[in-house]
Design a protein around this motif. Structure first.
Motif, PDB file in Angstrom:
ATOM      1  N   SER A  27       0.810  -1.210   0.000  1.00  0.00           N
ATOM      2  CA  SER A  27       0.000   0.000   0.000  1.00  0.00           C
ATOM      3  C   SER A  27       0.849   1.268   0.000  1.00  0.00           C
ATOM      4  O   SER A  27       0.431   2.305  -0.520  1.00  0.00           O
ATOM      5  CB  SER A  27      -0.959   0.005   1.199  1.00  0.00           C
ATOM      6  N   SER A  28       2.050   1.190   0.542  1.00  0.00           N
ATOM      7  CA  SER A  28       2.936   2.353   0.560  1.00  0.00           C
ATOM      8  C   SER A  28       3.630   2.581  -0.779  1.00  0.00           C
ATOM      9  O   SER A  28       4.179   3.657  -1.032  1.00  0.00           O
ATOM     10  CB  SER A  28       4.006   2.187   1.638  1.00  0.00           C
ATOM     11  N   GLY A  29       3.631   1.554  -1.643  1.00  0.00           N
ATOM     12  CA  GLY A  29       4.340   1.634  -2.909  1.00  0.00           C
ATOM     13  C   GLY A  29       5.751   1.082  -2.847  1.00  0.00           C
ATOM     14  O   GLY A  29       6.418   0.935  -3.880  1.00  0.00           O
ATOM     15  N   ASP A  30       6.238   0.767  -1.632  1.00  0.00           N
ATOM     16  CA  ASP A  30       7.626   0.313  -1.460  1.00  0.00           C
ATOM     17  C   ASP A  30       7.958  -0.906  -2.307  1.00  0.00           C
ATOM     18  O   ASP A  30       9.044  -1.002  -2.888  1.00  0.00           O
ATOM     19  CB  ASP A  30       7.899  -0.035   0.015  1.00  0.00           C
ATOM     20  N   PHE A  31       7.021  -1.849  -2.367  1.00  0.00           N
ATOM     21  CA  PHE A  31       7.295  -3.123  -3.036  1.00  0.00           C
ATOM     22  C   PHE A  31       7.615  -2.900  -4.509  1.00  0.00           C
ATOM     23  O   PHE A  31       8.661  -3.326  -5.000  1.00  0.00           O
ATOM     24  CB  PHE A  31       6.097  -4.059  -2.876  1.00  0.00           C
ATOM     25  N   TYR A  32       6.727  -2.230  -5.223  1.00  0.00           N
ATOM     26  CA  TYR A  32       6.941  -2.054  -6.655  1.00  0.00           C
ATOM     27  C   TYR A  32       8.050  -1.045  -6.948  1.00  0.00           C
ATOM     28  O   TYR A  32       8.760  -1.167  -7.946  1.00  0.00           O
ATOM     29  CB  TYR A  32       5.632  -1.640  -7.337  1.00  0.00           C
ATOM     30  N   TYR A  33       8.232  -0.074  -6.071  1.00  0.00           N
ATOM     31  CA  TYR A  33       9.330   0.873  -6.251  1.00  0.00           C
ATOM     32  C   TYR A  33      10.667   0.159  -6.106  1.00  0.00           C
ATOM     33  O   TYR A  33      11.607   0.408  -6.881  1.00  0.00           O
ATOM     34  CB  TYR A  33       9.216   2.009  -5.236  1.00  0.00           C
ATOM     35  N   ILE A  66      -0.771   2.246  -6.968  1.00  0.00           N
ATOM     36  CA  ILE A  66      -1.463   1.376  -6.021  1.00  0.00           C
ATOM     37  C   ILE A  66      -2.771   2.010  -5.569  1.00  0.00           C
ATOM     38  O   ILE A  66      -3.814   1.345  -5.478  1.00  0.00           O
ATOM     39  CB  ILE A  66      -0.567   1.082  -4.796  1.00  0.00           C
ATOM     40  N   ASP A  67      -2.751   3.312  -5.308  1.00  0.00           N
ATOM     41  CA  ASP A  67      -3.951   3.996  -4.833  1.00  0.00           C
ATOM     42  C   ASP A  67      -5.085   3.939  -5.852  1.00  0.00           C
ATOM     43  O   ASP A  67      -6.264   4.022  -5.482  1.00  0.00           O
ATOM     44  CB  ASP A  67      -3.639   5.457  -4.507  1.00  0.00           C
ATOM     45  N   GLU A  68      -4.748   3.823  -7.132  1.00  0.00           N
ATOM     46  CA  GLU A  68      -5.779   3.788  -8.173  1.00  0.00           C
ATOM     47  C   GLU A  68      -6.245   2.370  -8.511  1.00  0.00           C
ATOM     48  O   GLU A  68      -7.105   2.195  -9.374  1.00  0.00           O
ATOM     49  CB  GLU A  68      -5.256   4.492  -9.437  1.00  0.00           C
ATOM     50  N   MET A  69      -5.689   1.371  -7.827  1.00  0.00           N
ATOM     51  CA  MET A  69      -6.136  -0.005  -8.056  1.00  0.00           C
ATOM     52  C   MET A  69      -7.472  -0.243  -7.370  1.00  0.00           C
ATOM     53  O   MET A  69      -7.617   0.013  -6.167  1.00  0.00           O
ATOM     54  CB  MET A  69      -5.126  -1.010  -7.493  1.00  0.00           C
ATOM     55  N   PRO A  70      -8.486  -0.746  -8.081  1.00  0.00           N
ATOM     56  CA  PRO A  70      -9.738  -1.127  -7.415  1.00  0.00           C
ATOM     57  C   PRO A  70      -9.535  -2.434  -6.649  1.00  0.00           C
ATOM     58  O   PRO A  70      -9.212  -3.466  -7.244  1.00  0.00           O
ATOM     59  CB  PRO A  70     -10.709  -1.318  -8.585  1.00  0.00           C
ATOM     60  N   LEU A  71      -9.664  -2.385  -5.337  1.00  0.00           N
ATOM     61  CA  LEU A  71      -9.409  -3.542  -4.488  1.00  0.00           C
ATOM     62  C   LEU A  71     -10.659  -3.924  -3.712  1.00  0.00           C
ATOM     63  O   LEU A  71     -11.428  -3.062  -3.282  1.00  0.00           O
ATOM     64  CB  LEU A  71      -8.276  -3.235  -3.503  1.00  0.00           C
ATOM     65  N   MET A  72     -10.849  -5.223  -3.515  1.00  0.00           N
ATOM     66  CA  MET A  72     -11.957  -5.691  -2.694  1.00  0.00           C
ATOM     67  C   MET A  72     -11.770  -5.199  -1.262  1.00  0.00           C
ATOM     68  O   MET A  72     -10.635  -5.080  -0.780  1.00  0.00           O
ATOM     69  CB  MET A  72     -12.012  -7.220  -2.712  1.00  0.00           C
ATOM     70  N   PRO A  73     -12.860  -4.892  -0.552  1.00  0.00           N
ATOM     71  CA  PRO A  73     -12.734  -4.424   0.830  1.00  0.00           C
ATOM     72  C   PRO A  73     -11.957  -5.410   1.692  1.00  0.00           C
ATOM     73  O   PRO A  73     -12.141  -6.627   1.594  1.00  0.00           O
ATOM     74  CB  PRO A  73     -14.191  -4.312   1.298  1.00  0.00           C
ATOM     75  N   GLU A  74     -11.096  -4.876   2.518  1.00  0.00           N
ATOM     76  CA  GLU A  74     -10.234  -5.693   3.370  1.00  0.00           C
ATOM     77  C   GLU A  74     -11.065  -6.618   4.264  1.00  0.00           C
ATOM     78  O   GLU A  74     -12.001  -6.190   4.930  1.00  0.00           O
ATOM     79  CB  GLU A  74      -9.367  -4.772   4.224  1.00  0.00           C
ATOM     80  N   THR A  95       9.738   6.834  -8.894  1.00  0.00           N
ATOM     81  CA  THR A  95       9.726   7.356  -7.527  1.00  0.00           C
ATOM     82  C   THR A  95       8.753   6.559  -6.680  1.00  0.00           C
ATOM     83  O   THR A  95       7.845   5.889  -7.204  1.00  0.00           O
ATOM     84  CB  THR A  95       9.291   8.841  -7.484  1.00  0.00           C
ATOM     85  N   LEU A  96       8.917   6.668  -5.376  1.00  0.00           N
ATOM     86  CA  LEU A  96       7.984   6.024  -4.458  1.00  0.00           C
ATOM     87  C   LEU A  96       6.594   6.631  -4.611  1.00  0.00           C
ATOM     88  O   LEU A  96       5.584   5.911  -4.543  1.00  0.00           O
ATOM     89  CB  LEU A  96       8.477   6.188  -3.018  1.00  0.00           C
ATOM     90  N   GLU A  97       6.528   7.912  -4.866  1.00  0.00           N
ATOM     91  CA  GLU A  97       5.236   8.591  -5.029  1.00  0.00           C
ATOM     92  C   GLU A  97       4.490   8.050  -6.252  1.00  0.00           C
ATOM     93  O   GLU A  97       3.269   7.859  -6.219  1.00  0.00           O
ATOM     94  CB  GLU A  97       5.443  10.102  -5.170  1.00  0.00           C
ATOM     95  N   ALA A  98       5.228   7.800  -7.334  1.00  0.00           N
ATOM     96  CA  ALA A  98       4.598   7.245  -8.537  1.00  0.00           C
ATOM     97  C   ALA A  98       4.056   5.852  -8.263  1.00  0.00           C
ATOM     98  O   ALA A  98       2.956   5.493  -8.697  1.00  0.00           O
ATOM     99  CB  ALA A  98       5.598   7.216  -9.688  1.00  0.00           C
ATOM    100  N   ALA A  99       4.833   5.052  -7.525  1.00  0.00           N
ATOM    101  CA  ALA A  99       4.395   3.698  -7.184  1.00  0.00           C
ATOM    102  C   ALA A  99       3.136   3.750  -6.326  1.00  0.00           C
ATOM    103  O   ALA A  99       2.174   3.000  -6.562  1.00  0.00           O
ATOM    104  CB  ALA A  99       5.502   2.961  -6.443  1.00  0.00           C
ATOM    105  N   LYS A 100       3.113   4.635  -5.343  1.00  0.00           N
ATOM    106  CA  LYS A 100       1.945   4.732  -4.465  1.00  0.00           C
ATOM    107  C   LYS A 100       0.722   5.209  -5.243  1.00  0.00           C
ATOM    108  O   LYS A 100      -0.401   4.748  -5.000  1.00  0.00           O
ATOM    109  CB  LYS A 100       2.226   5.672  -3.297  1.00  0.00           C
ATOM    110  N   ARG A 101       0.924   6.109  -6.197  1.00  0.00           N
ATOM    111  CA  ARG A 101      -0.201   6.590  -7.002  1.00  0.00           C
ATOM    112  C   ARG A 101      -0.827   5.443  -7.799  1.00  0.00           C
ATOM    113  O   ARG A 101      -2.051   5.341  -7.908  1.00  0.00           O
ATOM    114  CB  ARG A 101       0.269   7.697  -7.944  1.00  0.00           C
TER     115      ARG A 101
END
Length: 228
Positions: free
Chosen positions: A88-94, A109-117, A101-107
């Protein structure tokens, strides 16, 4: 819709389009539901993409719990378990160099449609022609010319455009299952590194996720347009 009719839709799709493997029926079992009796649990653990691959090639029905999910990323994307902070922080894909950048990775992830936790207890997989439950989503893995025909069939009745949204990340969990389910519209995925390494997606294949609610209309259009 009864199961026999659903199975017949699977047979039609495979036969008319001459698909190399079966469309896959994916059904979510919610936290307050039980897995119906008679469906075997997957032995051991696999990644979600590998489960889709097994169902489309081996055809038989099975279900997977969180303990059967070898990939925590895919499992949490489908509502099984809690989100991984590293994802969720973007660290993994970054860290893998997927983004500048980490910010690009997080962006991304933030735009991924995910099932509710924590919303899903189990996921049931099978070939559509052997489905034992009403699917939530149908996943088709096929060559681009087959996905082209399916896209034409999606638009046959009402026109418009197919609005594909993908990041070439989490292709068979997010882009082909969670996203079509949550957005209630077809999505197309080019695949991702994980699905091509671990999930059996060949170089000449891509994927489409179809919400079950429109499946009958899509198959009807396939029947009208492509049956010889």
């Amino acid at each position: 819709m009864d199961i026999e009719k659903i199975n017949h839709l699977g047979e039609e799709l495979t036969g008319i389009l001459k698909l190399g493997t079966s469309p896959v029926a994916v059904t979510f079992i919610r936290e307050d539901e039980d897995v119906p009796a008679g469906i075997p649990q997957l032995e051991g653990a696999l990644r979600h993409c590998a489960m889709v691959d097994r169902a489309r090639k081996e055809k038989g029905a099975f279900y997977a719990l969180a303990e059967n999910q070898e990939c925590g990323i895919g499992a949490s994307s489908l509502g099984m378990g809690s989100r991984c902070r590293e994802i969720s922080s973007g660290d993994f894909y970054y860290s893998f160099g997927c983004f500048s950048t980490l910010e690009a990775a997080k962006r991304a992830i933030d735009e991924m449609p995910l099932m509710p936790e924590g919303s899903v207890k189990a996921v049931v997989f099978s070939a559509l022609e052997r489905a034992v439950l009403v699917p939530d989503v149908v996943v088709i893995v096929a060559a681009p010319d087959k996905i082209m025909k399916l896209s034409q069939a999606v638009l046959h009745r009402d026109g418009g455009r197919v609005h594909a949204s993908f990041a070439a990340l989490q292709s068979l969990c997010v882009e082909s299952v969670a996203q079509p389910y949550l957005q209630e519209r077809v999505n197309v995925s080019l695949g991702c590194s994980g699905s091509r390494v671990f999930g059996g997606l060949a170089r000449e294949e891509m994927a489409m996720g179809i919400p079950f609610g429109i499946l009958e209309d899509v198959v009807g259009s396939v029947r009208l347009m492509f049956r010889l």
